[in-house]
Design an enzyme around this catalytic site. Structure first.
Site, PDB file in Angstrom:
ATOM      1  N   ARG A  27       0.820  -1.214   0.000  1.00 48.17           N
ATOM      2  CA  ARG A  27       0.000   0.000   0.000  1.00 48.17           C
ATOM      3  C   ARG A  27       0.853   1.262   0.000  1.00 48.17           C
ATOM      4  NH1 ARG A  27      -2.652  -4.238   1.696  1.00 48.17           N
ATOM      5  NH2 ARG A  27      -4.942  -4.346   1.662  1.00 48.17           N
ATOM      6  N   GLY A  94      -1.547 -11.840  -5.114  1.00 46.25           N
ATOM      7  CA  GLY A  94      -2.967 -11.530  -5.215  1.00 46.25           C
ATOM      8  C   GLY A  94      -3.266 -10.104  -4.801  1.00 46.25           C
ATOM      9  N   ARG A 122      -6.346 -18.072  -9.542  1.00 50.13           N
ATOM     10  CA  ARG A 122      -7.100 -17.564  -8.396  1.00 50.13           C
ATOM     11  C   ARG A 122      -8.318 -16.749  -8.838  1.00 50.13           C
ATOM     12  NH1 ARG A 122      -3.007 -15.160  -3.994  1.00 50.13           N
ATOM     13  NH2 ARG A 122      -4.960 -15.120  -2.794  1.00 50.13           N
ATOM     14  N   SER A 167     -12.759  -9.679   3.126  1.00 46.02           N
ATOM     15  CA  SER A 167     -11.485  -9.703   2.401  1.00 46.02           C
ATOM     16  C   SER A 167     -10.950  -8.288   2.265  1.00 46.02           C
ATOM     17  CB  SER A 167     -11.672 -10.326   1.019  1.00 46.02           C
ATOM     18  OG  SER A 167     -10.551 -10.073   0.200  1.00 46.02           O
ATOM     19  N   GLN A 169      -8.494  -7.459   0.447  1.00 47.41           N
ATOM     20  CA  GLN A 169      -8.189  -7.226  -0.967  1.00 47.41           C
ATOM     21  C   GLN A 169      -9.418  -6.740  -1.725  1.00 47.41           C
ATOM     22  OE1 GLN A 169      -6.356 -10.741  -2.584  1.00 47.41           O
ATOM     23  NE2 GLN A 169      -4.537 -10.567  -1.306  1.00 47.41           N
ATOM     24  N   ASP A 315      -4.161 -15.341   7.085  1.00 51.17           N
ATOM     25  CA  ASP A 315      -2.875 -15.731   6.502  1.00 51.17           C
ATOM     26  C   ASP A 315      -2.040 -16.607   7.430  1.00 51.17           C
ATOM     27  OD1 ASP A 315      -3.257 -14.538   4.064  1.00 51.17           O
ATOM     28  OD2 ASP A 315      -2.231 -12.677   4.589  1.00 51.17           O
ATOM     29  N   LYS A 342      -6.557 -19.291  -1.602  1.00 53.80           N
ATOM     30  CA  LYS A 342      -5.288 -18.584  -1.424  1.00 53.80           C
ATOM     31  C   LYS A 342      -4.315 -19.047  -2.512  1.00 53.80           C
ATOM     32  CE  LYS A 342      -6.046 -15.910   2.130  1.00 53.80           C
ATOM     33  NZ  LYS A 342      -5.777 -14.445   2.075  1.00 53.80           N
ATOM     34  N   ARG A 346      -5.296 -24.061   0.983  1.00 53.52           N
ATOM     35  CA  ARG A 346      -4.494 -24.270   2.185  1.00 53.52           C
ATOM     36  C   ARG A 346      -5.109 -25.281   3.144  1.00 53.52           C
ATOM     37  NH1 ARG A 346      -2.279 -18.007   2.964  1.00 53.52           N
ATOM     38  NH2 ARG A 346      -0.554 -18.263   1.483  1.00 53.52           N
TER      39      ARG A 346
END
Length: 429
Positions: A27, A94, A122, A167, A169, A315, A342, A346
């Site tokens: 960022r 991502g 993804r 999320s 993102q 994460d 992810k 995972r």
């Protein structure tokens, strides 16, 4: 593809610093590039993911200098980016792809985003869908579900969007588009995801307002460059927190770690499992809470993990799975279906690896049940090309009965170059 063999540890002791926070590093480059004036970033993570973001903005005409200590960004302003002459390569990141999709949707030019084979698999419709509602013109494989993504910048309008997933993102992509949109953009989510975008955009001068359950952005406000100090990444610290918790006689001090409350799920979970963990020297650095974390070995106990803590630890779940594998009882994880989309699935990846290490694991659609064992068996583990899987199984190898070999550990460089050396530096054998 390089493999790595881990020997059992007698103890884990010492004082370390982990690299800068990946989310904040991404960022800082993005916001500094579209701000007016100069932004100086110290503590920037020079992992492959964050460097992919840096190179993307260089490709759009932004001057970014790195002397090894400080990254200096000469901002181009909200509308100063230039059309790239080639595809922007997001590598395995991502964050780069999803946030750039939102930012590029409001530009006056055409751009294409792609990445490695894992990133191209993804899901991207989760950002393409709401951005299209704002007026974005985005094409991609599988109807915009998969990269490469082709983006023709256009005039955007603010929307109200209730995200079905928590999320950062997705939220951040819509917020970045909202900087360029007419009117107000509102994003709501089921549980609060990490809020680095909100904090940093406000610091840069954006018109951002948070409220319970969401965030509101008013378009058109110019950003102003500023100095940023990136704290240590709690997602990187998580591997060492788990290592110190499960290795007998261990004691570690991890200095200067970001403890933003939207990221401290790993701390809450480990404490809930009985970890001996405390925060020291708590302070604030450029709008982000920071602390030193001291962890000592403790016998962990199983627990149920669900609800609002899940997005705050999303994460860190591969490392949490290793802790659960050594805990007394059966740890039940639910509400974590995001783990399936992810860098790899995972849930399946950790279930497969832990079974190889002698652990009973039951997969569920949105999580797993892990029954702890007194000790792990030596095994050949598979990273599945996922940096967090690789590092988690390296930590698991510290308490295995024999040598543990992890395949394809090159992927670790995406987020934590130097992990192996830092881990070996605190392991006593």
């Amino acid at each position: 593809m390089q493999s790595y063999t881990v020997q059992p540890a007698r103890s884990v002791r010492g004082e370390i610093r982990v690299p800068g926070d990946k989310s904040i590093s991404h960022r800082s480059i993005m916001f500094g590039s579209i701000a007016n004036g100069v932004t100086k970033v110290s503590g920037f993570l020079r992992g492959e993911d964050a460097l992919a973001t840096l190179e993307a903005f260089r490709a759009m005409g932004v001057q970014i200098d790195d002397d090894g200590e400080t990254v200096t960004i000469v901002g181009k302003g909200l509308h100063g980016l230039e059309e790239p002459t080639d595809v922007l390569d997001c590598g395995n990141s991502g964050t780069s792809m999803r946030l750039l999709t939102g930012l590029l949707a409001g530009q006056s030019f055409f751009s294409v985003l792609s990445g490695d084979k894992y990133l191209r698999a993804r899901p991207m419709k989760r950002v393409v869908g709401p951005l299209s509602r704002m007026g974005a013109r985005i094409g991609g494989r599988a109807g915009g579900e998969k990269a490469p993504l082709a983006i023709q910048g256009s005039q955007l309008k603010g929307i109200e969007y209730d995200s079905p997933v928590s999320s950062a993102q997705v939220k951040s992509a819509i917020m970045l588009a909202g900087l360029y949109a007419e009117g107000v953009t509102v994003v709501r989510e089921p549980h609060l995801s990490r809020d680095h975008s909100e904090r940093m955009l406000r610091a840069f001068g954006a018109n951002v307002e948070t409220f319970p359950g969401g965030v509101k952005v008013r378009g058109g406000a110019e950003l102003t460059g500023r100095d940023i100090v990136v704290p240590g990444d709690i997602s990187s610290a998580a591997f060492f927190m788990v290592a110190a918790s499960i290795v007998p006689g261990a004691e570690l001090l991890i200095k200067g770690v970001g403890v933003n409350p939207t990221r401290t799920g790993i701390i809450d979970i480990l404490k809930g499992m009985g970890a001996d963990l405390e925060l020291l020297n708590e302070r604030d650095e450029t709008g982000e809470p920071v602390a030193d974390i001291r962890v000592r070995h403790a016998q962990l106990k199983a627990m149920a993990i669900s609800g609002e803590v899940v997005p705050r630890a999303i994460d860190e779940f591969p490392a949490i799975c290793v802790a659960a594998a050594l805990a007394e009882g059966t740890t039940v994880v639910s509400g974590a279906e995001e783990l399936r989309v992810k860098e790899t699935d995972r849930i399946t990846a950790m279930a497969d690896n832990l079974r190889r290490a002698g652990v009973t694991v039951v997969e569920t659609p949105d999580g797993m049940e892990i029954t702890g064992v007194p000790a792990l068996k030596a095994c050949a583990a598979d990273s599945f090309g996922d940096h967090r899987i690789a590092m988690s199984m390296m930590v698991a190898g510290l308490v295995a009965q024999g040598e543990t070999t992890i395949s394809d550990v090159d992927c670790i460089a995406t987020s934590f170059p130097g992990f192996r050396e830092l881990l070996e530096g605190v392991v006593q054998r």
